[in-house]
Motif scaffolding. Structure first.
Motif, mmCIF file in Angstrom:
data_model
loop_
_atom_site.group_PDB
_atom_site.id
_atom_site.type_symbol
_atom_site.label_atom_id
_atom_site.label_comp_id
_atom_site.label_asym_id
_atom_site.label_seq_id
_atom_site.Cartn_x
_atom_site.Cartn_y
_atom_site.Cartn_z
ATOM 1 N N LYS A 1 0.477 -0.901 -0.239
ATOM 2 C CA LYS A 1 0.117 -0.120 0.001
ATOM 3 C C LYS A 1 0.936 1.088 -0.141
ATOM 4 C CE LYS A 1 -3.483 0.040 2.480
ATOM 5 N NZ LYS A 1 -4.432 -0.097 3.765
ATOM 6 N N LEU A 2 0.770 1.891 -1.029
ATOM 7 C CA LEU A 2 1.534 3.529 -1.564
ATOM 8 C C LEU A 2 0.839 4.668 -1.963
ATOM 9 C CD1 LEU A 2 4.563 1.547 -3.213
ATOM 10 C CD2 LEU A 2 4.465 2.050 -0.897
ATOM 11 N N ARG A 3 0.942 5.905 -1.207
ATOM 12 C CA ARG A 3 0.157 5.937 -2.308
ATOM 13 C C ARG A 3 0.668 6.899 -3.657
ATOM 14 N NH1 ARG A 3 0.494 8.879 3.770
ATOM 15 N NH2 ARG A 3 2.160 10.296 2.344
ATOM 16 N N LYS A 4 0.087 7.674 -4.198
ATOM 17 C CA LYS A 4 0.466 7.594 -6.047
ATOM 18 C C LYS A 4 1.905 8.402 -5.906
ATOM 19 C CE LYS A 4 -1.651 6.671 -10.486
ATOM 20 N NZ LYS A 4 -2.827 6.256 -11.352
ATOM 21 N N PHE A 5 2.291 8.200 -6.287
ATOM 22 C CA PHE A 5 3.329 8.605 -7.691
ATOM 23 C C PHE A 5 3.715 9.412 -8.188
ATOM 24 C CE2 PHE A 5 5.082 4.710 -5.801
ATOM 25 C CZ PHE A 5 6.146 4.630 -7.017
ATOM 26 N N GLU B 1 9.805 12.792 -3.577
ATOM 27 C CA GLU B 1 8.041 12.491 -3.317
ATOM 28 C C GLU B 1 7.740 11.546 -3.779
ATOM 29 O OE1 GLU B 1 8.657 17.100 -4.100
ATOM 30 O OE2 GLU B 1 9.280 14.574 -5.491
ATOM 31 N N GLU C 1 7.645 7.344 -0.674
ATOM 32 C CA GLU C 1 6.270 6.578 -0.768
ATOM 33 C C GLU C 1 7.399 4.680 -1.184
ATOM 34 O OE1 GLU C 1 2.889 6.754 -0.277
ATOM 35 O OE2 GLU C 1 4.178 8.826 0.226
ATOM 36 N N ARG D 1 1.216 4.443 -13.957
ATOM 37 C CA ARG D 1 1.130 4.072 -11.723
ATOM 38 C C ARG D 1 2.711 2.706 -12.054
ATOM 39 N NH1 ARG D 1 -1.437 1.276 -15.173
ATOM 40 N NH2 ARG D 1 -1.837 -1.000 -15.512
ATOM 41 N N ARG E 1 8.595 3.386 2.806
ATOM 42 C CA ARG E 1 7.065 2.925 3.060
ATOM 43 C C ARG E 1 7.606 1.163 2.502
ATOM 44 N NH1 ARG E 1 3.820 6.081 4.985
ATOM 45 N NH2 ARG E 1 2.874 8.544 3.939
#
Length: 643
Positions: free
Chosen positions: A523-527, A539, A543, A630, A546
């Motif tokens: 689970k990562l925030r989209k970059f 940035e 991620e 993505r 993580r």
């Protein structure tokens, strides 16, 4: 020693008359003439007289008090089988008498009985001490030099305390200013002796710094900070004994400032207080008492004080220290609380125990000091202080070879007595939320990888675990679908761990993964990469860190890095840039601590897996194109990770 511990037995309760007058045994029993009580009760039974239940309990108690343990446990068991409520004190006596006769198996069987409710702390204490005593681990490295103080008499001498360079103690020897008649012969006084270089006493005389009465003054403790003596004394009014409505005279706690005033600190006509101890660091006054709502007989309590003046209600030390037996004689030295208990799993009678006290008022498992101090008889009233390059201490015992029923012994030793233990307590926390993980397991392993002890946290994630000291230790924390905390610690690190709460964190797998495109991914925030670039920006690095953390929590994860782009640009160019981006991600992950073995593949898919209708030649808003841009870290072994 039974008289010494509970002075009330000498005279206090003798004013309470037995209600049942059907047997002379009753009078003897309540006068503590146990041999005569046994003879009278047995004579009545021989004549066909049926003893009442209370009289049978008296007889069983008399057997116990005269060390007729076989007869005691037989009668206690007979009453128990007939559903007579024995109460905690007699259950302890039943267990002790069974152990004294070698019937340990029966004790184990009775502990499983529905009517006997033992606290989990008591069971843990028992198992811990039984293992230590059975293995003869305690004190193997300490060389105790135990000696007679040279001032004991044929009477009771007990409860020593340090007083400047001297020693105060309690004795039933010739009273100070008390008439030696039948009514007063049992009263106790406080005496003083000079401590010689070898620890023995000389120039013993009555202690003159406190006001002397015709009745009890006993079990002193001297506070250098307050320059005052705390001690117990008979409740009196205008110089005569004072009784409650049942005819009971109890013992109070008083404080006498040297060359100053006296005042009562605890005084209750119906409750006796024993063995005061004042902790100069915290201002707490510790003592033993039976308030009727504790864990058994006498429990240990403390009250907060202001220069000795009581400022709070009594606080029970809790089930880690107090049992359904009797606990007495508290004494603190360098963070260790020493006390005596007659709980059934000791060596016999009263034994001396030690427990480590933390800053948050928790206690380690009380550990029996072992056979170098304790005997098969009663041992209690332990004190200790620094002396030269070692330690000097004293305790009381009615062991064989003494001069009286209770004698005072001294000892010299190089280190603090008592087996050293390793204690961890704190909260097992969720790495994501910071909240406690309910019922997580924690285990301590030795250097050979053998599990020494394992336990589960409570519903809030709180735990406590303790084992004998080790040369090194491994801490393991785990729960289903959580990561495993596994860390080795040296002895130096172990010392540090015990100074504060130890709160290991474990991660819930479901907090770290999610499902995307029909597969489990970290689970990562989209970059987003910059257009046409494979550079890892700050940035993006946040991620990817993580992901590194997730693999630290679950080191068996097997990953495939896959990167996708939108349909803009040539197909070959898109393949090339996504492969470069996947390779850049892999390079960053490995450079920052993720083992290369966790990354099985790094793949660039170009525009092969478009998620929407934004294919070649179609106009789309930027936000729709970005849906196709993505990078995913796919967990390939998700289905078998917890097998």
């Amino acid at each position: 020693m039974k008289k010494s511990i509970f002075f009330i037995l000498l005279i206090v309760v003798s004013f309470v008359q037995a209600q049942n007058r059907k047997s002379k045994g009753d009078d003897y029993f309540f006068s503590y003439a146990y041999d005569k009580a046994i003879a009278a009760y047995e004579k009545d039974m021989g004549k066909g007289f049926a003893l009442a239940t209370e009289q049978k309990l008296n007889l069983a108690d008399a057997y116990f008090m005269t060390q007729s343990y076989k007869k005691a446990n037989e009668l206690y068991l007979q009453l128990f089988v007939n559903n007579v409520k024995l109460g905690d004190k007699r259950i302890n006596r039943l267990f002790r008498s069974l152990e004294q006769t070698g019937d340990v198996q029966r004790v184990k069987e009775l502990m499983q009985h529905d009517s006997i409710n033992l606290s989990p702390q008591l069971i843990e204490n028992m198992e811990f001490n039984n293992d230590l005593l059975f293995d003869d681990v305690a004190q193997v490295n300490l060389d105790f030099n135990v000696f007679d103080i040279g001032g004991n008499t044929a009477k009771e001498d007990f409860s020593p305390t340090f007083y400047k360079d001297n020693l105060l103690f309690t004795s039933a020897r010739k009273p100070l200013g008390k008439k030696m008649d039948a009514a007063s012969a049992g009263y106790l006084d406080i005496f003083e002796g000079e401590i010689k270089e070898d620890g023995t006493l000389s120039n013993i005389s009555g202690f003159k710094a406190i006001k002397n009465s015709k009745y009890h003054e006993a079990t002193p403790y001297y506070s250098e900070k307050l320059n005052a003596v705390f001690y117990v004394l008979s409740n009196t009014f205008e110089g005569e004994l004072e009784f409650d409505e049942k005819g009971k005279n109890a013992l109070s706690i008083g404080m006498q400032r040297i060359d100053g005033d006296f005042r009562y600190l605890w005084r209750d006509l119906s409750t006796s207080f024993y063995y005061p101890y004042y902790d100069e660091r915290t201002g707490r006054l510790y003592f033993a008492a039976d308030f009727g709502d504790g864990y058994g007989g006498t429990d240990l309590y403390y009250v907060t004080t202001n220069n000795g003046q009581v400022m709070s209600a009594p606080v029970n030390l809790g089930p880690r220290v107090n049992t359904f037996g009797n606990e007495i004689a508290p004494y603190l030295f360098e963070g260790t609380l020493y006390f005596a208990s007659d709980i059934f799993y000791g060596l016999g009678g009263m034994d001396i125990y030690k427990t480590e006290v933390t800053d948050n008022d928790t206690y380690s498992i009380p550990v029996n000091l072992g056979t170098q101090i304790n005997s098969e008889k009663d041992d209690f009233g332990f004190i200790i202080k620094n002396h030269g390059e070692g330690l000097l201490g004293y305790f009381s015992s009615n062991r064989e070879g003494g001069k009286g029923s209770d004698d005072i012994y001294g000892f010299l030793v190089d280190e603090k007595p008592g087996l050293k233990t390793f204690v961890l307590n704190g909260q097992i926390k969720n790495s994501n939320s910071g909240s406690g993980v309910a019922e997580a397991s924690i285990a301590l392993l030795n250097l050979d990888g053998e599990v020494l002890k394992a336990t589960k946290a409570d519903s809030e994630g709180n735990y406590r675990i303790e084992v004998p000291w080790q040369e090194g230790i491994t801490v393991e924390v785990f729960k289903d679908r959580y990561s495993t905390y596994l860390q080795k610690y040296s002895q130096v690190e172990m010392e540090e761990l015990q100074t504060a709460a130890f709160n290991p964190t474990i991660a819930l797998y479901d907090d770290l993964v999610t499902e995307k495109e029909g597969q489990k991914v970290i689970k990562l925030r989209k970059f987003f990469f910059q257009r046409g670039s494979s550079k890892i920006t700050p940035e993006i690095a946040v991620e990817l860190d993580r992901a590194i953390e997730a693999v630290k929590f679950f080191p068996n994860m097997q990953l495939r890095i896959e990167t996708h782009t939108d349909s803009r640009g040539g197909s070959a160019t898109n393949f090339r840039i996504t492969q470069a981006r996947s390779d850049a991600i892999k390079k960053y992950l490995i450079a920052n601590g993720m083992p290369a073995s966790n990354i099985l593949y790094s793949v660039g898919y170009g525009e092969d897996k478009i998620l929407n209708n934004c294919t070649n030649g179609k106009f789309c808003l930027e936000m729709l194109h970005q849906q196709n841009q993505r990078s995913l870290l796919v967990i390939l072994n998700d289905n078998i990770l917890f097998d």
